[in-house]
Design a protein around this motif. Structure first.
Motif, PDB file in Angstrom:
ATOM      1  N   ASP A 460       0.808  -1.213   0.000  1.00 21.92           N
ATOM      2  CA  ASP A 460       0.000   0.000   0.000  1.00 21.92           C
ATOM      3  C   ASP A 460       0.849   1.275   0.000  1.00 21.92           C
ATOM      4  OD1 ASP A 460       0.956  -0.428   2.532  1.00 21.92           O
ATOM      5  OD2 ASP A 460      -0.959  -0.145   3.560  1.00 21.92           O
ATOM      6  N   GLU A 461       2.170   1.131  -0.117  1.00 17.49           N
ATOM      7  CA  GLU A 461       3.058   2.290  -0.168  1.00 17.49           C
ATOM      8  C   GLU A 461       3.655   2.509  -1.562  1.00 17.49           C
ATOM      9  OE1 GLU A 461       5.073   2.180   4.282  1.00 17.49           O
ATOM     10  OE2 GLU A 461       5.970   0.973   2.686  1.00 17.49           O
ATOM     11  N   ILE A 462       3.385   1.580  -2.477  1.00 10.80           N
ATOM     12  CA  ILE A 462       4.094   1.577  -3.756  1.00 10.80           C
ATOM     13  C   ILE A 462       3.854   2.850  -4.559  1.00 10.80           C
ATOM     14  CG2 ILE A 462       4.241   0.431  -6.003  1.00 10.80           C
ATOM     15  CD1 ILE A 462       3.846  -2.213  -4.513  1.00 10.80           C
ATOM     16  N   THR A 463       2.602   3.264  -4.677  1.00  7.16           N
ATOM     17  CA  THR A 463       2.293   4.456  -5.475  1.00  7.16           C
ATOM     18  C   THR A 463       3.061   5.675  -4.972  1.00  7.16           C
ATOM     19  OG1 THR A 463       0.089   3.595  -5.962  1.00  7.16           O
ATOM     20  CG2 THR A 463       0.445   5.954  -6.291  1.00  7.16           C
ATOM     21  N   ALA A 464       3.137   5.831  -3.674  1.00  6.08           N
ATOM     22  CA  ALA A 464       3.784   7.011  -3.091  1.00  6.08           C
ATOM     23  C   ALA A 464       5.309   6.928  -3.125  1.00  6.08           C
ATOM     24  CB  ALA A 464       3.307   7.212  -1.654  1.00  6.08           C
ATOM     25  N   ARG A 465       5.873   5.706  -3.074  1.00  4.95           N
ATOM     26  CA  ARG A 465       7.323   5.581  -2.856  1.00  4.95           C
ATOM     27  C   ARG A 465       8.075   4.929  -4.012  1.00  4.95           C
ATOM     28  NH1 ARG A 465       9.036   2.554   1.968  1.00  4.95           N
ATOM     29  NH2 ARG A 465      10.991   3.568   1.433  1.00  4.95           N
ATOM     30  N   LYS A 466       7.384   4.509  -5.059  1.00  2.02           N
ATOM     31  CA  LYS A 466       8.046   3.751  -6.127  1.00  2.02           C
ATOM     32  C   LYS A 466       9.214   4.514  -6.737  1.00  2.02           C
ATOM     33  CE  LYS A 466       6.046   3.120 -10.182  1.00  2.02           C
ATOM     34  NZ  LYS A 466       5.197   2.567 -11.275  1.00  2.02           N
ATOM     35  N   GLN A 467       9.000   5.725  -7.134  1.00  4.01           N
ATOM     36  CA  GLN A 467      10.060   6.486  -7.796  1.00  4.01           C
ATOM     37  C   GLN A 467      11.241   6.742  -6.858  1.00  4.01           C
ATOM     38  OE1 GLN A 467       8.729   5.724 -11.002  1.00  4.01           O
ATOM     39  NE2 GLN A 467      10.398   7.225 -11.124  1.00  4.01           N
ATOM     40  N   GLU A 468      10.938   6.977  -5.595  1.00  5.28           N
ATOM     41  CA  GLU A 468      11.996   7.175  -4.597  1.00  5.28           C
ATOM     42  C   GLU A 468      12.907   5.944  -4.535  1.00  5.28           C
ATOM     43  OE1 GLU A 468      12.368   6.853   0.234  1.00  5.28           O
ATOM     44  OE2 GLU A 468      10.415   7.272  -0.670  1.00  5.28           O
ATOM     45  N   ILE A 469      12.301   4.755  -4.463  1.00  5.01           N
ATOM     46  CA  ILE A 469      13.073   3.510  -4.384  1.00  5.01           C
ATOM     47  C   ILE A 469      13.889   3.311  -5.659  1.00  5.01           C
ATOM     48  CG2 ILE A 469      12.912   0.990  -4.228  1.00  5.01           C
ATOM     49  CD1 ILE A 469      12.259   2.298  -1.610  1.00  5.01           C
ATOM     50  N   ILE A 470      13.281   3.532  -6.810  1.00  2.41           N
ATOM     51  CA  ILE A 470      13.973   3.335  -8.087  1.00  2.41           C
ATOM     52  C   ILE A 470      15.210   4.240  -8.159  1.00  2.41           C
ATOM     53  CG2 ILE A 470      13.792   3.655 -10.593  1.00  2.41           C
ATOM     54  CD1 ILE A 470      12.333   1.182  -9.652  1.00  2.41           C
ATOM     55  N   GLN A 471      15.095   5.475  -7.711  1.00  5.31           N
ATOM     56  CA  GLN A 471      16.226   6.401  -7.737  1.00  5.31           C
ATOM     57  C   GLN A 471      17.318   5.991  -6.756  1.00  5.31           C
ATOM     58  OE1 GLN A 471      14.607  10.313  -7.075  1.00  5.31           O
ATOM     59  NE2 GLN A 471      13.464  10.329  -9.012  1.00  5.31           N
ATOM     60  N   LEU A 472      16.915   5.514  -5.581  1.00  5.68           N
ATOM     61  CA  LEU A 472      17.893   5.123  -4.563  1.00  5.68           C
ATOM     62  C   LEU A 472      18.750   3.939  -4.995  1.00  5.68           C
ATOM     63  CD1 LEU A 472      15.744   5.476  -1.311  1.00  5.68           C
ATOM     64  CD2 LEU A 472      17.757   6.833  -1.912  1.00  5.68           C
ATOM     65  N   ILE A 473      18.211   3.061  -5.814  1.00 10.81           N
ATOM     66  CA  ILE A 473      18.958   1.865  -6.198  1.00 10.81           C
ATOM     67  C   ILE A 473      19.573   1.976  -7.592  1.00 10.81           C
ATOM     68  CG2 ILE A 473      17.447   0.431  -4.759  1.00 10.81           C
ATOM     69  CD1 ILE A 473      16.141  -0.573  -7.361  1.00 10.81           C
ATOM     70  N   ALA A 474      19.423   3.114  -8.232  1.00 13.22           N
ATOM     71  CA  ALA A 474      19.854   3.261  -9.626  1.00 13.22           C
ATOM     72  C   ALA A 474      21.343   2.977  -9.818  1.00 13.22           C
ATOM     73  CB  ALA A 474      19.509   4.659 -10.123  1.00 13.22           C
ATOM     74  N   SER A 475      22.172   3.315  -8.846  1.00 16.72           N
ATOM     75  CA  SER A 475      23.618   3.142  -8.992  1.00 16.72           C
ATOM     76  C   SER A 475      24.133   1.793  -8.482  1.00 16.72           C
ATOM     77  CB  SER A 475      24.343   4.267  -8.241  1.00 16.72           C
ATOM     78  OG  SER A 475      24.032   4.208  -6.858  1.00 16.72           O
ATOM     79  N   CYS A 476      23.243   0.932  -8.040  1.00 20.72           N
ATOM     80  CA  CYS A 476      23.659  -0.370  -7.498  1.00 20.72           C
ATOM     81  C   CYS A 476      24.035  -1.344  -8.612  1.00 20.72           C
ATOM     82  CB  CYS A 476      22.546  -0.965  -6.636  1.00 20.72           C
ATOM     83  SG  CYS A 476      22.293  -0.071  -5.086  1.00 20.72           S
ATOM     84  N   ASP A 477      24.968  -2.244  -8.308  1.00 20.33           N
ATOM     85  CA  ASP A 477      25.403  -3.246  -9.283  1.00 20.33           C
ATOM     86  C   ASP A 477      24.380  -4.377  -9.431  1.00 20.33           C
ATOM     87  OD1 ASP A 477      27.951  -1.989  -9.656  1.00 20.33           O
ATOM     88  OD2 ASP A 477      28.531  -2.790  -7.698  1.00 20.33           O
ATOM     89  N   GLN A 478      23.633  -4.625  -8.369  1.00 18.66           N
ATOM     90  CA  GLN A 478      22.666  -5.721  -8.390  1.00 18.66           C
ATOM     91  C   GLN A 478      21.583  -5.454  -7.361  1.00 18.66           C
ATOM     92  OE1 GLN A 478      24.991  -9.212  -7.445  1.00 18.66           O
ATOM     93  NE2 GLN A 478      25.756  -8.350  -5.541  1.00 18.66           N
ATOM     94  N   VAL A 479      20.435  -6.073  -7.601  1.00 21.52           N
ATOM     95  CA  VAL A 479      19.283  -5.898  -6.716  1.00 21.52           C
ATOM     96  C   VAL A 479      18.772  -7.268  -6.275  1.00 21.52           C
ATOM     97  CG1 VAL A 479      16.903  -5.054  -6.541  1.00 21.52           C
ATOM     98  CG2 VAL A 479      18.611  -3.738  -7.817  1.00 21.52           C
ATOM     99  N   VAL A 480      18.473  -7.393  -5.002  1.00 17.19           N
ATOM    100  CA  VAL A 480      17.778  -8.569  -4.474  1.00 17.19           C
ATOM    101  C   VAL A 480      16.376  -8.112  -4.088  1.00 17.19           C
ATOM    102  CG1 VAL A 480      17.671 -10.318  -2.670  1.00 17.19           C
ATOM    103  CG2 VAL A 480      19.896  -9.647  -3.615  1.00 17.19           C
ATOM    104  N   LEU A 481      15.378  -8.695  -4.716  1.00 11.21           N
ATOM    105  CA  LEU A 481      13.984  -8.369  -4.408  1.00 11.21           C
ATOM    106  C   LEU A 481      13.366  -9.548  -3.666  1.00 11.21           C
ATOM    107  CD1 LEU A 481      11.454  -6.605  -4.638  1.00 11.21           C
ATOM    108  CD2 LEU A 481      11.018  -7.656  -6.870  1.00 11.21           C
TER     109      LEU A 481
END
Length: 578
Positions: A460-481
């Motif tokens: 229930d937080e995705i709409t409000a925080r999606k872009q924030e999360i995408i920007q925070l991880i943009a420089s990472c080499d890999q992502v674990v979801l």
């Protein structure tokens, strides 16, 4: 030799029957009135967590009507054992005590650690582990006086949207279901607890829940034989002791509208008993379920089930009505007293096999502790063996040292409380073993250290925080979801919301993402970009064992051995890791 002796001496069972057993059963049968013979075929429901007046009501029924058994539901091991001792002391004939324990006592009783769901076991390739689990289930049940378990489920789950079987099935391959069902059955029966396979003739390809309505299955006998009936027939060959009949409407076998398979003589007597030759105990599914209760009154439904060929009437709602209707059926010539006696005799032979002819009260000392003896060891082995990796083998382990890694913990709109699973609240709060952080996240953080950035996101937080999360991880080499708190059942898409789907798809397309899915694999079918994942790790369930081994697998310390038991899309299919 009496007429009773003449017809009961012909009865054979799928288990070994001694001369002593026949002698005991004959002596007991000869000492029963007609009402008591009918009562022996009736098993009623009881709970060990209900007020005292419930226990008094059950005691009254036992003394007045001489019923044959009880099926226990929610409560605790110690309280159930205490009540069993009391009930047995009041019964003229020892009671057969059963429970619906597909994943052991933990499915029903507080304080008993549950074993894995059958879908999880479907991924396990070492079938000997399932045999060992069956033995452990039987030992914990015997410890509290249970001698019949309504398990395993051997329905072949070919309908991913099945609302009632689904994760309760070993999977969609009839051979895999048979192999695992047989191991579970043989493990239990080797320890003296009778297995009851269900739900004959097969509940896996249905889209309705028989607890709520009568499911419709439009298949011919030939169609059923090719898939649904296969596990039941194969388990029969291996000595299956009991079979539960499903509440299904199958018009090609039973043309009468609203007559469930449980109440169909064509399905129970003709198909199961005569054509397939099943000699074990035939048990109805619960007769209070709406699939039958909506169409037949109490008493009427019980006599219809008996006329269909069932040996045990389970969860009878009104014992006086059932006995009155069955006596009326005998008087009308619809069923003979000889047939009643034959079914009672069969049940008595099973009671002797269960050791009930020499029943002794259950010892209560250390009962809660002993119920869980060896459970954790077996569970650890089963969950470890079930973990399933999908993708290229070289892609499984993440690169830890010197690589910037983002860990996103995404929580679905899941079940708040589900037997054996961590609840949404518990996951967010953490647990004692991991110092306030979910165990999977803690183990990754401990290993990767400062190169790991952690992000928590609820559905229930995705709409409000999606872009924030995408920007925070943009420089990472890999992502674990890591996807947590997935619902067990298909309705509402397992708690995977449209917003979650959009977010996951975007992440998989834009980042090198390792997906760790703590839930029902069918839920992955709704993801559009699943093939873009760097790797997928399936755990099927969520608990301390799956958290531990998921982290170890992702860190390259453990190689998953499980195989996917169901199709999720064209790339990944049942029985294949790739």
């Amino acid at each position: 030799m009496s007429d009773v002796d003449l017809h009961i001496d012909k009865i054979e069972l799928p288990i070994e029957v001694s001369v002593e057993a026949r002698s005991w059963a004959r002596e007991v049968l000869n000492g029963l009135t007609l009402d008591e013979k009918i009562g022996q075929l009736i098993h009623i429901a009881t709970w060990s967590n209900r007020p005292e007046d419930h226990q008094q009501e059950v005691e009254s029924i036992i003394k007045k009507y001489g019923i044959g058994g009880l099926i226990f539901f929610q409560g605790t091991p110690e309280k159930q054992a205490t009540m069993t001792n009391e009930y047995q002391s009041l019964s003229k004939v020892p009671l057969m005590i059963s429970i619906d324990g597909e994943w052991g006592l933990g499915m029903r009783l507080e304080g008993a650690e549950p074993f894995p769901y059958q879908m999880t076991l479907g991924a396990v390739q070492d079938v000997d582990l399932i045999d060992k689990m069956g033995k452990a289930v039987a030992r914990q049940m015997k410890r509290i006086g249970v001698n019949l378990n309504h398990a395993p489920v051997v329905d072949v789950n070919t309908n991913p949207q099945n609302p009632v079987i689904n994760f309760r099935s070993f999977g969609q391959s009839k051979e895999a279901v048979t192999e695992r069902g047989a191991a579970y059955m043989q493990g239990m029966q080797s320890e003296g607890v009778l297995a009851c396979a269900k739900h004959f003739p097969g509940h896996g390809d249905t889209s309705a829940d028989s607890h709520k309505e009568l499911p419709y299955l439009d298949k011919s006998k030939e169609d059923l034989k090719s898939t649904e009936l296969y596990p039941f027939v194969e388990l029969m060959k291996k000595g299956l002791g009991a079979m539960m009949i499903a509440h299904l409407q199958i018009p090609q076998l039973e043309p009468e509208p609203n007559r469930a398979s449980t109440l169909s003589r064509e399905i129970v007597q003709q198909l199961l008993k005569q054509e397939l030759g099943f000699q074990g105990l035939v048990v109805t599914d619960a007769l209070d379920m709406r699939a039958v209760a909506d169409h037949y009154a109490p008493g009427k439904v019980d006599v219809e089930a008996l006329l269909a060929g069932n040996d045990v009437l389970l969860f009878v709602k009104s014992v006086p009505s059932a006995i009155a209707e069955i006596k009326a059926a005998i008087k009308a010539g619809k069923i003979s007293e000889n047939e009643i006696e034959g079914r009672v005799f069969k049940q008595l032979l099973f009671k002797h096999w269960m050791g009930l002819s020499g029943y002794a009260p259950i010892t209560l000392e250390k009962i809660n502790e002993e119920v869980n003896t060896h459970t954790r060891t077996i569970n650890e082995a089963l969950y470890k063996a079930s973990l399933t990796f999908l993708g290229e083998e070289s892609a499984l382990a993440i690169k830890s040292a010197g690589h910037k890694t983002a860990l996103i913990s995404l929580y679905a709109d899941g079940d708040k409380i589900e037997g054996g699973a961590l609840s949404h609240h518990t996951l967010l709060k953490g647990n004692e073993e991991s110092g306030g952080v979910p165990l999977f996240e803690k183990e990754l953080a401990d290993e990767i250290g400062p190169d790991l950035s952690q992000h928590t996101l609820r559905f229930d937080e995705i709409t409000a925080r999606k872009q924030e999360i995408i920007q925070l991880i943009a420089s990472c080499d890999q992502v674990v979801l890591a996807i947590h708190d997935v619902k067990l059942k298909a309705p509402e898409n397992f708690g995977i919301t449209p917003e979650m789907i959009n977010f996951i798809d975007q992440l998989l397309q834009e980042q090198k993402t390792h997906l760790v899915f703590f839930g029902n694999p069918y839920a992955l079918s709704s993801l559009n970009s699943i093939s873009a994942a760097r790797s997928i790790l399936l755990t099927y369930q969520e608990n301390k064992y799956t958290h531990k081994y998921a982290a170890q697998a992702l860190l390259g310390k453990y190689k998953p051995q499980g195989k996917l038991p169901v199709d999720i899309n064209k790339r990944w299919c049942a029985g294949s890791g790739l």
